[in-house]
Design an enzyme around this catalytic site. Structure first.
Site, PDB file in Angstrom:
ATOM      1  N   SER A 125       0.808  -1.224   0.000  1.00 56.90           N
ATOM      2  CA  SER A 125       0.000   0.000   0.000  1.00 56.90           C
ATOM      3  C   SER A 125       0.841   1.272   0.000  1.00 56.90           C
ATOM      4  CB  SER A 125      -0.875  -0.011   1.253  1.00 56.90           C
ATOM      5  OG  SER A 125      -1.429   1.259   1.478  1.00 56.90           O
ATOM      6  N   GLU A 127       0.083   3.659   1.668  1.00 62.30           N
ATOM      7  CA  GLU A 127       0.081   4.095   3.074  1.00 62.30           C
ATOM      8  C   GLU A 127       1.470   3.878   3.704  1.00 62.30           C
ATOM      9  OE1 GLU A 127      -2.503   5.596   4.550  1.00 62.30           O
ATOM     10  OE2 GLU A 127      -1.945   5.475   6.654  1.00 62.30           O
ATOM     11  N   TYR A 149      -1.687   0.412  10.700  1.00 60.40           N
ATOM     12  CA  TYR A 149      -1.934  -0.276   9.418  1.00 60.40           C
ATOM     13  C   TYR A 149      -0.727  -0.123   8.489  1.00 60.40           C
ATOM     14  CZ  TYR A 149      -3.722  -0.861   4.643  1.00 60.40           C
ATOM     15  OH  TYR A 149      -3.888  -1.235   3.323  1.00 60.40           O
TER      16      TYR A 149
HETATM   17  P1  NAP Z   1     -11.491  -4.737   1.818  1.00 57.63           P
HETATM   18  O1  NAP Z   1     -12.634  -4.380   0.919  1.00 57.63           O
HETATM   19  O2  NAP Z   1     -11.478  -4.235   3.214  1.00 57.63           O
HETATM   20  O3  NAP Z   1     -11.390  -6.349   1.843  1.00 57.63           O
HETATM   21  C1  NAP Z   1     -10.588  -7.011   2.779  1.00 57.63           C
HETATM   22  C2  NAP Z   1     -10.829  -8.502   2.647  1.00 57.63           C
HETATM   23  O4  NAP Z   1      -9.999  -9.177   3.600  1.00 57.63           O
HETATM   24  C3  NAP Z   1     -12.255  -8.964   2.950  1.00 57.63           C
HETATM   25  O5  NAP Z   1     -12.610  -9.979   2.025  1.00 57.63           O
HETATM   26  C4  NAP Z   1     -12.142  -9.542   4.350  1.00 57.63           C
HETATM   27  O6  NAP Z   1     -13.106 -10.528   4.649  1.00 57.63           O
HETATM   28  C5  NAP Z   1     -10.762 -10.185   4.266  1.00 57.63           C
HETATM   29  N1  NAP Z   1     -10.176 -10.495   5.569  1.00 57.63           N
HETATM   30  C6  NAP Z   1      -9.931  -9.644   6.588  1.00 57.63           C
HETATM   31  N2  NAP Z   1      -9.345 -10.287   7.616  1.00 57.63           N
HETATM   32  C7  NAP Z   1      -9.221 -11.590   7.243  1.00 57.63           C
HETATM   33  C8  NAP Z   1      -8.707 -12.747   7.868  1.00 57.63           C
HETATM   34  N3  NAP Z   1      -8.203 -12.721   9.107  1.00 57.63           N
HETATM   35  N4  NAP Z   1      -8.715 -13.914   7.175  1.00 57.63           N
HETATM   36  C9  NAP Z   1      -9.228 -13.964   5.919  1.00 57.63           C
HETATM   37  N5  NAP Z   1      -9.751 -12.906   5.299  1.00 57.63           N
HETATM   38  C10 NAP Z   1      -9.751 -11.718   5.938  1.00 57.63           C
HETATM   39  O7  NAP Z   1     -10.111  -4.278   1.147  1.00 57.63           O
HETATM   40  P2  NAP Z   1      -9.784  -3.897  -0.386  1.00 57.63           P
HETATM   41  O8  NAP Z   1     -10.002  -2.446  -0.580  1.00 57.63           O
HETATM   42  O9  NAP Z   1     -10.413  -4.878  -1.283  1.00 57.63           O
HETATM   43  O10 NAP Z   1      -8.195  -4.084  -0.392  1.00 57.63           O
HETATM   44  C11 NAP Z   1      -7.598  -5.360  -0.704  1.00 57.63           C
HETATM   45  C12 NAP Z   1      -6.187  -5.387  -0.175  1.00 57.63           C
HETATM   46  O11 NAP Z   1      -5.422  -4.349  -0.780  1.00 57.63           O
HETATM   47  C13 NAP Z   1      -6.043  -5.172   1.322  1.00 57.63           C
HETATM   48  O12 NAP Z   1      -4.943  -5.930   1.765  1.00 57.63           O
HETATM   49  C14 NAP Z   1      -5.725  -3.693   1.454  1.00 57.63           C
HETATM   50  O13 NAP Z   1      -5.031  -3.430   2.654  1.00 57.63           O
HETATM   51  C15 NAP Z   1      -4.865  -3.507   0.222  1.00 57.63           C
HETATM   52  N6  NAP Z   1      -4.851  -2.176  -0.370  1.00 57.63           N
HETATM   53  C16 NAP Z   1      -6.013  -1.567  -0.704  1.00 57.63           C
HETATM   54  C17 NAP Z   1      -5.989  -0.327  -1.331  1.00 57.63           C
HETATM   55  C18 NAP Z   1      -7.259   0.367  -1.725  1.00 57.63           C
HETATM   56  O14 NAP Z   1      -7.200   1.575  -2.013  1.00 57.63           O
HETATM   57  N7  NAP Z   1      -8.385  -0.320  -1.820  1.00 57.63           N
HETATM   58  C19 NAP Z   1      -4.752   0.282  -1.621  1.00 57.63           C
HETATM   59  C20 NAP Z   1      -3.579  -0.387  -1.274  1.00 57.63           C
HETATM   60  C21 NAP Z   1      -3.628  -1.628  -0.672  1.00 57.63           C
HETATM   61  P3  NAP Z   1     -14.544 -10.165   5.306  1.00 57.63           P
HETATM   62  O15 NAP Z   1     -15.434  -9.827   4.144  1.00 57.63           O
HETATM   63  O16 NAP Z   1     -14.884 -11.425   5.997  1.00 57.63           O
HETATM   64  O17 NAP Z   1     -14.333  -8.995   6.226  1.00 57.63           O
HETATM   65  N1  GDD Z   2     -12.452   7.430   5.984  1.00 60.91           N
HETATM   66  C1  GDD Z   2     -12.556   8.767   6.093  1.00 60.91           C
HETATM   67  N2  GDD Z   2     -13.698   9.300   6.593  1.00 60.91           N
HETATM   68  N3  GDD Z   2     -11.525   9.526   5.683  1.00 60.91           N
HETATM   69  C2  GDD Z   2     -11.666  10.870   5.782  1.00 60.91           C
HETATM   70  C3  GDD Z   2     -12.812  11.481   6.284  1.00 60.91           C
HETATM   71  C4  GDD Z   2     -13.897  10.659   6.737  1.00 60.91           C
HETATM   72  O1  GDD Z   2     -14.930  11.108   7.198  1.00 60.91           O
HETATM   73  N4  GDD Z   2     -12.642  12.825   6.237  1.00 60.91           N
HETATM   74  C5  GDD Z   2     -11.426  13.049   5.720  1.00 60.91           C
HETATM   75  N5  GDD Z   2     -10.830  11.873   5.449  1.00 60.91           N
HETATM   76  C6  GDD Z   2      -9.463  11.705   4.913  1.00 60.91           C
HETATM   77  C7  GDD Z   2      -8.581  10.811   5.786  1.00 60.91           C
HETATM   78  O2  GDD Z   2      -8.081  11.544   6.916  1.00 60.91           O
HETATM   79  C8  GDD Z   2      -7.507  10.423   4.783  1.00 60.91           C
HETATM   80  O3  GDD Z   2      -6.507  11.415   4.737  1.00 60.91           O
HETATM   81  C9  GDD Z   2      -8.254  10.423   3.434  1.00 60.91           C
HETATM   82  O4  GDD Z   2      -9.518  11.055   3.672  1.00 60.91           O
HETATM   83  C10 GDD Z   2      -8.474   9.032   2.838  1.00 60.91           C
HETATM   84  O5  GDD Z   2      -9.061   8.203   3.824  1.00 60.91           O
HETATM   85  P1  GDD Z   2      -9.640   6.739   3.459  1.00 60.91           P
HETATM   86  O6  GDD Z   2     -10.595   6.823   2.334  1.00 60.91           O
HETATM   87  O7  GDD Z   2     -10.120   6.154   4.752  1.00 60.91           O
HETATM   88  O8  GDD Z   2      -8.364   5.968   2.887  1.00 60.91           O
HETATM   89  P2  GDD Z   2      -6.853   5.844   3.389  1.00 60.91           P
HETATM   90  O9  GDD Z   2      -6.007   6.648   2.444  1.00 60.91           O
HETATM   91  O10 GDD Z   2      -6.715   6.104   4.828  1.00 60.91           O
HETATM   92  O11 GDD Z   2      -6.565   4.290   3.181  1.00 60.91           O
HETATM   93  C11 GDD Z   2      -6.983   3.602   1.984  1.00 60.91           C
HETATM   94  O12 GDD Z   2      -5.969   3.683   1.016  1.00 60.91           O
HETATM   95  C12 GDD Z   2      -4.747   3.002   1.373  1.00 60.91           C
HETATM   96  C13 GDD Z   2      -3.763   3.216   0.219  1.00 60.91           C
HETATM   97  O13 GDD Z   2      -3.123   4.449   0.375  1.00 60.91           O
HETATM   98  C14 GDD Z   2      -7.312   2.163   2.363  1.00 60.91           C
HETATM   99  O14 GDD Z   2      -7.912   1.519   1.267  1.00 60.91           O
HETATM  100  C15 GDD Z   2      -6.083   1.395   2.738  1.00 60.91           C
HETATM  101  O15 GDD Z   2      -6.404   0.004   2.929  1.00 60.91           O
HETATM  102  C16 GDD Z   2      -5.060   1.535   1.599  1.00 60.91           C
HETATM  103  O16 GDD Z   2      -3.896   0.817   1.876  1.00 60.91           O
END
Ligand code: NAP
Ligand code: GDD
Length: 324
Positions: A125, A127, A149
């Site tokens: 990520s 992050e 995280y």
């Molecule tokens: P998400 O919607 O939160 O999905 C997370 C998945 O992980 C869900 O299917 C959840 O299952 C499963 N899970 C959580 N804990 C588990 C455990 N102990 N054993 C087995 N399964 C488990 O996340 P996403 O947005 O699809 O992201 C996918 C991956 O990419 C994550 O690793 C996230 O950290 C990473 N990532 C995401 C982003 C982004 O912007 N979306 C960016 C960078 C990296 P349940 O449905 O049962 O909760």
């Molecule tokens: N969630 C949330 N809710 N975020 C808010 C809000 C609110 O009400 N108001 C402002 N924000 C700001 C957060 O402080 C952060 O700076 C930004 O919006 C994005 O927040 P999120 O959408 O929660 O995503 P994230 O950047 O913290 O994390 C996501 O992206 C990562 C990759 O950079 C997640 O998907 C992580 O799993 C992923 O790794």
């Protein structure tokens, strides 16, 4: 020729559902790992649930991972499962470390013991860049995570690199910047804003409470990003890649885009609420994905405005259907 078989952990999540669809469209046999829950949460995969094999396992349970690999012998493993919501990682830092950090080692150990030829993708990520050390961020930018995280993801990244170097596994770490879609969890800011704006437009809510409006993110479309995961596992040599659009926008700009698309002025509806501010913030993310473009031929197809509009449209449609 027999079909290629892939295991997707986290198939019930946003990315897992898009990746599974993508792999099915390429002719793969897809195994989706789910953990036991008292209520089935297959909302994102219901429309193709019959085309995949659901297998029970948990990142906390080493034996379950070993058993799945022994029984099904996939050629590729995509480890997408994690505790992925940043604010929760301050409330449950130990559990986040168990899932998001040590969970990666458990999957890698299972691969090493069952079949070291399995190709492995780790969902790393942006992050990890946290308090960014250079802009834009690329594969060589030093990490400075700002949340439990982010710290857990740095561990997951380095253990992936370490197993590649120690055991010659084909293991890749995809450093993905934020990516969104109508299947994004409602707690993440893009979906919170598009859903909140759609509810206000339909007269179902009067305000939207948010945290830091100044934070900037590089937001792309999840459907584009899962293709990059697959591409990483099709190369001659394993490597790590940044996946991003190269554009950055503030949360305020996100509000302007979503409310503006609906003909509303965001300033009349958005309230700042201290409960949504974080103990430590990631102020700015913007990625340089030139390595992925040059070596994988990967490019994003959906840009920010279009992404927000497609999410608003999907929310309006779903809310109108609920209203009946
Ligand atoms: P998400 O919607 O939160 O999905 C997370 C998945 O992980 C869900 O299917 C959840 O299952 C499963 N899970 C959580 N804990 C588990 C455990 N102990 N054993 C087995 N399964 C488990 O996340 P996403 O947005 O699809 O992201 C996918 C991956 O990419 C994550 O690793 C996230 O950290 C990473 N990532 C995401 C982003 C982004 O912007 N979306 C960016 C960078 C990296 P349940 O449905 O049962 O909760
Ligand atoms: N969630 C949330 N809710 N975020 C808010 C809000 C609110 O009400 N108001 C402002 N924000 C700001 C957060 O402080 C952060 O700076 C930004 O919006 C994005 O927040 P999120 O959408 O929660 O995503 P994230 O950047 O913290 O994390 C996501 O992206 C990562 C990759 O950079 C997640 O998907 C992580 O799993 C992923 O790794």
């Amino acid at each position: 020729m027999s079909k290629k078989r892939a295991l997707v952990t986290g198939i019930t999540g946003q990315d897992g559902s898009y990746l599974a669809e993508n792999l099915l469209s390429k002719g793969y046999e897809v195994l989706g790992m789910v953990r036991r829950t008292s209520t089935i949460n297959f909302d994102r995969i219901r429309h193709f649930q019959n085309e995949v094999t659901i297998v029970q396992g948990d990142l906390l349970d080493q034996m379950s991972l070993l058993d799945i690999l022994r029984e099904y012998r996939p050629e590729e493993v995509y480890n997408l499962a994690a505790q992925s919501f940043v604010p929760t990682s301050w409330k449950q830092p130990v559990l986040t470390g168990e899932f998001t950090a040590l969970g990666v080692t458990r999957v890698l150990e299972a691969i090493r013991m069952v079949d070291a030829g399995i190709r492995f993708y780790q969902a790393s990520s942006s992050e990890m860049f946290g308090r960014v050390q250079e802009t834009p961020q690329k594969e060589t930018t030093p990490f400075y995570p700002r949340s439990p995280y982010g710290v857990a993801k740095v561990y997951g990244h380095w253990i992936t690199v370490n197993y590649r170097e120690s055991y010659e596994l084909y293991a890749c770490s995809g450093i993905l910047f934020n990516h969104e879609s109508p299947r994004r969890g409602l707690e993440f800011v893009t979906h919170k804003v598009t859903y909140g704006a759609a509810r206000i437009k339909l007269g179902m809510a009067e305000e939207l409470r948010l945290g830091n409006l100044e934070a900037r993110r590089d937001w792309g479309y999840a459907g584009d990003y899962v293709e990059a995961m697959w591409l990483m596992l099709q190369q001659e040599e394993p490597d790590d890649y940044v996946i991003a659009t190269g554009e950055t926008h503030s949360v305020q700009a996100l509000c302007e885009a979503a409310f503006g698309y609906l003909g509303l002025d965001w300033r009349e509806y958005v309230e700042c609420d201290p409960q949504y501010f974080r103990p430590a913030e990631v102020d700015l993310l913007v990625g340089d994905a030139s390595k992925a473009r040059d070596r994988l031929g990967w490019e994003p197809s959906v840009r920010f405005e279009e992404l927000i509009q497609l999410m608003v449209d999907a929310d309006l449609k779903a809310l109108q259907m609920d209203k009946g």
